[in-house]
Design an enzyme around this catalytic site. Structure first.
Site, mmCIF file in Angstrom:
data_model
loop_
_atom_site.group_PDB
_atom_site.id
_atom_site.type_symbol
_atom_site.label_atom_id
_atom_site.label_comp_id
_atom_site.label_asym_id
_atom_site.label_seq_id
_atom_site.Cartn_x
_atom_site.Cartn_y
_atom_site.Cartn_z
ATOM 1 N N LYS A 174 6.250 -15.659 5.807
ATOM 2 C CA LYS A 174 6.937 -15.277 7.047
ATOM 3 C C LYS A 174 6.731 -13.779 7.267
ATOM 4 C CE LYS A 174 11.473 -14.577 7.490
ATOM 5 N NZ LYS A 174 11.644 -13.316 8.241
ATOM 6 N N ASP A 179 8.191 -14.227 12.684
ATOM 7 C CA ASP A 179 9.639 -14.187 12.934
ATOM 8 C C ASP A 179 10.010 -12.916 13.701
ATOM 9 O OD1 ASP A 179 12.412 -14.534 12.691
ATOM 10 O OD2 ASP A 179 12.472 -13.811 10.624
ATOM 11 N N LYS A 236 11.953 -13.064 16.595
ATOM 12 C CA LYS A 236 13.268 -13.296 17.239
ATOM 13 C C LYS A 236 13.350 -12.658 18.621
ATOM 14 C CE LYS A 236 15.888 -13.611 12.897
ATOM 15 N NZ LYS A 236 14.986 -13.020 11.899
ATOM 16 N N ASP A 268 14.810 -11.658 25.707
ATOM 17 C CA ASP A 268 14.614 -10.795 26.885
ATOM 18 C C ASP A 268 14.683 -11.689 28.120
ATOM 19 O OD1 ASP A 268 13.807 -8.648 28.608
ATOM 20 O OD2 ASP A 268 12.725 -7.753 26.939
ATOM 21 N N THR A 319 22.109 -16.145 9.788
ATOM 22 C CA THR A 319 22.828 -16.535 8.558
ATOM 23 C C THR A 319 23.572 -15.349 7.930
ATOM 24 O OG1 THR A 319 20.657 -16.411 7.520
ATOM 25 C CG2 THR A 319 21.543 -18.593 7.889
ATOM 26 N N ARG A 333 14.207 -12.081 -0.730
ATOM 27 C CA ARG A 333 14.521 -11.231 -1.876
ATOM 28 C C ARG A 333 14.674 -11.960 -3.206
ATOM 29 N NH1 ARG A 333 19.070 -8.335 1.624
ATOM 30 N NH2 ARG A 333 18.997 -10.447 2.478
#
Ligand code: C5P
Length: 238
Positions: free
Chosen positions: A32, A59, A61, A64, A122, A214
């Protein structure tokens, strides 16, 4: 589907990204690419990763006005990635425009990137929703609402917490994809993620694809943790 995990490449530069992938023998796994890396390196980073056989969830996101989203998606469609995404908070017209941009921008003979709608990040919880955004509805209801709206406008799936995947499938159908970040191996820190799940639990409760960052990138042995997470996923019979 034997590689349902997208590794979040949250690194500041291509050099650091490439060092990490090479050093840990992670060439060719699904990855990603998020804002941090893309805003530094631009579309070239996608081409470099594709040259090393990585499939990509881009990704960014987007959020607009519909016209801008349409034109942006038309450009992104040329990159040949698996997934792109928009925020559900942008509304139905914006999602519809995003899908049309992908339809119009995908070169002939190439597969169209799948469109995901980000439901509620999340990192957020009910307190964020109610007290910061002023949305009085229960978080779970908003997640279902954005999913249904996305499906109605032609989106292929959502980014959601694993804990919401089953409900989303029951409302939007089993083919509607659920991609779930907020994954933690059983013994790692949850950092800033609020609604976490292990890889096994995520798959058991209906996630199609997992995003892990991570827990792998900051592990002592990233390859081992990646393999462990993959094994956990692939041992679950859906
Ligand atoms: O490091 P960690 O596993 O928490 O990484 C999660 C990744 O998933 C980050 O790149 C973050 O931008 C992304 N993400 C998220 N929540 C969403 C959508 C994407 O955490 N709703």
């Amino acid at each position: 589907m034997n590689k349902p995990i997208y590794l979040a490449l949250d690194f500041p530069t291509w050099e650091q990204t490439n060092d990490f992938l090479q050093k840990n023998n992670l060439e060719g796994i699904p990855v990603k690419v998020g804002m941090e890396l893309f805003y530094r390196e631009g579309p070239d980073v996608i081409k470099k990763l594709q040259a090393q056989n990585h499939s990509i969830f881009l990704d960014l996101k987007l959020h607009d006005i519909p016209t801008t989203i349409y034109k942006s998606m038309r450009n992104l469609a040329e990159l040949g990635v698996d997934f792109v995404n928009v925020h559900g908070l942008g509304g139905a017209d914006m999602i519809k425009a995003a899908k049309q941009g992908l339809v119009d921008g995908t070169p002939h003979g190439k597969s169209q990137p799948k469109l995901l709608v980000v439901t509620i990040l999340t990192s957020m919880n009910q307190d964020t929703l109610t007290n910061q955004l002023g949305i009085p509805h229960p978080l779970a209801e908003m997640v279902t609402h954005f999913s249904k709206m996305g499906k109605d406008q032609g989106a292929d799936g959502v980014v959601c917490s694993a804990h919401e995947a089953a409900k989303i499938k029951s409302v939007c159908g089993d083919d509607f994809l659920t991609v779930t970040p907020g994954i933690r191996l059983a013994d790692t820190n949850s950092n800033d993620q609020q609604r976490v799940a292990t890889p096994k639990l995520a798959k058991q409760i209906g996630a199609d694809y997992l995003v892990i960052g991570r827990s792998i990138t900051e592990a002592e042995n990233p390859k081992q943790i990646y393999e462990q997470a993959l094994k956990e996923c692939n041992n679950v019979n859906k």
